[in-house]
Design an enzyme around this catalytic site. Structure first.
Site, PDB file in Angstrom:
ATOM      1  N   HIS A  37       0.835  -1.207   0.000  1.00 37.33           N
ATOM      2  CA  HIS A  37       0.000   0.000   0.000  1.00 37.33           C
ATOM      3  C   HIS A  37       0.870   1.257   0.000  1.00 37.33           C
ATOM      4  CE1 HIS A  37      -2.843  -2.820   2.258  1.00 37.33           C
ATOM      5  NE2 HIS A  37      -3.547  -2.456   1.216  1.00 37.33           N
ATOM      6  N   GLN A  61     -18.149  -6.590   0.204  1.00 33.05           N
ATOM      7  CA  GLN A  61     -17.310  -7.475  -0.615  1.00 33.05           C
ATOM      8  C   GLN A  61     -16.884  -8.743   0.129  1.00 33.05           C
ATOM      9  OE1 GLN A  61     -14.215  -4.256  -1.050  1.00 33.05           O
ATOM     10  NE2 GLN A  61     -12.799  -5.980  -1.045  1.00 33.05           N
TER      11      GLN A  61
HETATM   12  O1  PAF Z   1      -8.126  -4.080  -2.826  1.00 33.20           O
HETATM   13  C1  PAF Z   1      -8.758  -3.690  -1.810  1.00 33.20           C
HETATM   14  O2  PAF Z   1      -8.193  -3.452  -0.754  1.00 33.20           O
HETATM   15  C2  PAF Z   1     -10.261  -3.495  -1.902  1.00 33.20           C
HETATM   16  O3  PAF Z   1     -10.852  -4.469  -2.706  1.00 33.20           O
HETATM   17  C3  PAF Z   1     -10.664  -2.081  -2.371  1.00 33.20           C
HETATM   18  C4  PAF Z   1     -10.223  -1.800  -3.793  1.00 33.20           C
HETATM   19  C5  PAF Z   1     -10.077  -1.050  -1.424  1.00 33.20           C
HETATM   20  C6  PAF Z   1     -12.186  -1.948  -2.324  1.00 33.20           C
HETATM   21  O4  PAF Z   1     -12.685  -2.136  -1.042  1.00 33.20           O
END
Ligand code: PAF
Length: 283
Positions: A37, A61
């Protein structure tokens, strides 16, 4: 660096930045920030005058029985790391602010979102596409940065941005890896020491597959089978899938006929922890 929780306040901030001629680069995350990140955030400083990082563990999700409840959350630590890497704003909304009572609108990308990850995690990409569409409408970025680590997510979101005419440039950043090749992931912290020792076999199997293809192997099943053998003989990991697929549609390949872009990918469980990884190549 400022932290914004309220979506309308974030929209106002984005409008003000745009009015004053600033470009906005955006890194969406679910927090538990690691070196992968931080690389995205550092890269983002080269694409925008203002860098926004979102930190939001998106409930839509995650499927039933997945790790939503135990997903690591530490906003103070993440915000400090994001600031250090160059983020000007951290957008950290609550679930209630993103999905208030009566919320009823979702974004579904047909076809590709039902393959691989979508097959193993039904509804996952509906949640990802929905939240990223919402985040783009709130953060109003010029540039969106995503990691190649989630290769299928990149393909699904590229499709969504095109189909919904969302005027955002997508920049894909290569996967950041540990010294032994394991892809950085917020889920690596769940691994026991023994599982952590075995997990590099995933990247080793991807590299082996890549090499076989580059050396001229044209039978995709032979490559998938060699990957399965390598993973099962080198670890206690339980294979969810290994895939050698077209890089654009993720359609599983049988005979490989260059010129072709290929994505080799896998998902493997170590106990309750599910790891994914991929390599994209052009033959
Ligand atoms: O890759 C992730 O961490 C997640 O799928 C995202 C793109 C932040 C969406 O919640």
């Amino acid at each position: 660096m400022i932290i914004v929780h309220d979506p309308p306040a974030m929209q106002q901030l984005a409008d003000d930045a745009r009015k004053s001629g600033k470009t906005i680069a955006f890194v969406p995350t679910m927090g538990a920030l690691h070196a992968g990140h931080l690389t995205l955030i550092r890269k983002a400083t080269g694409y925008g005058d203002s860098v926004v990082t979102s930190i939001f563990v998106n409930p839509t999700q995650f499927g039933a029985g997945e790790d939503f409840d135990r997903y690591p959350r530490n906003l103070d630590k993440d915000a400090a790391l994001a600031a250090e890497a160059g983020s000007d704003v951290v957008f950290a909304p609550s679930a209630g602010a993103m999905y208030p009572q009566g919320y009823a609108t979702f974004v579904s990308v047909e076809g590709i979102a039902g393959l691989l990850e979508g097959q193993s995690r039904p509804g996952h990409f509906r949640g990802v596409a929905t939240v990223v569409a919402k985040l783009c409408l709130i953060v109003k970025p010029h540039v969106l940065l995503l990691g190649q680590k989630d290769g299928q997510q990149v393909i699904v979101l590229r499709r969504m941005l095109m189909d919904l005419n969302i005027p955002v440039r997508l920049v894909v950043v290569p996967t950041v890896r540990e010294k032994d090749g394991l892809a950085m992931s917020s889920r690596n912290v769940y691994l026991t020491p023994g599982q952590r020792e075995e997990a590099p076999v995933l990247y080793a199997s991807l590299r082996m597959a890549e090499q076989r293809l580059r050396e001229g192997e044209r039978n995709a099943e032979t490559v998938r089978s060699a990957m399965r053998d390598m993973i099962t003989s080198g670890s206690h990991g339980v294979i969810d899938y290994v895939s050698v697929a077209r890089g654009d549609t993720l359609e599983e390949l049988s005979v490989i006929a260059p010129p072709l872009s290929v994505m080799i990918s896998l998902a493997v469980r170590f106990g309750p922890t599910r790891l994914i990884d991929n390599i994209s190549l052009t033959l």
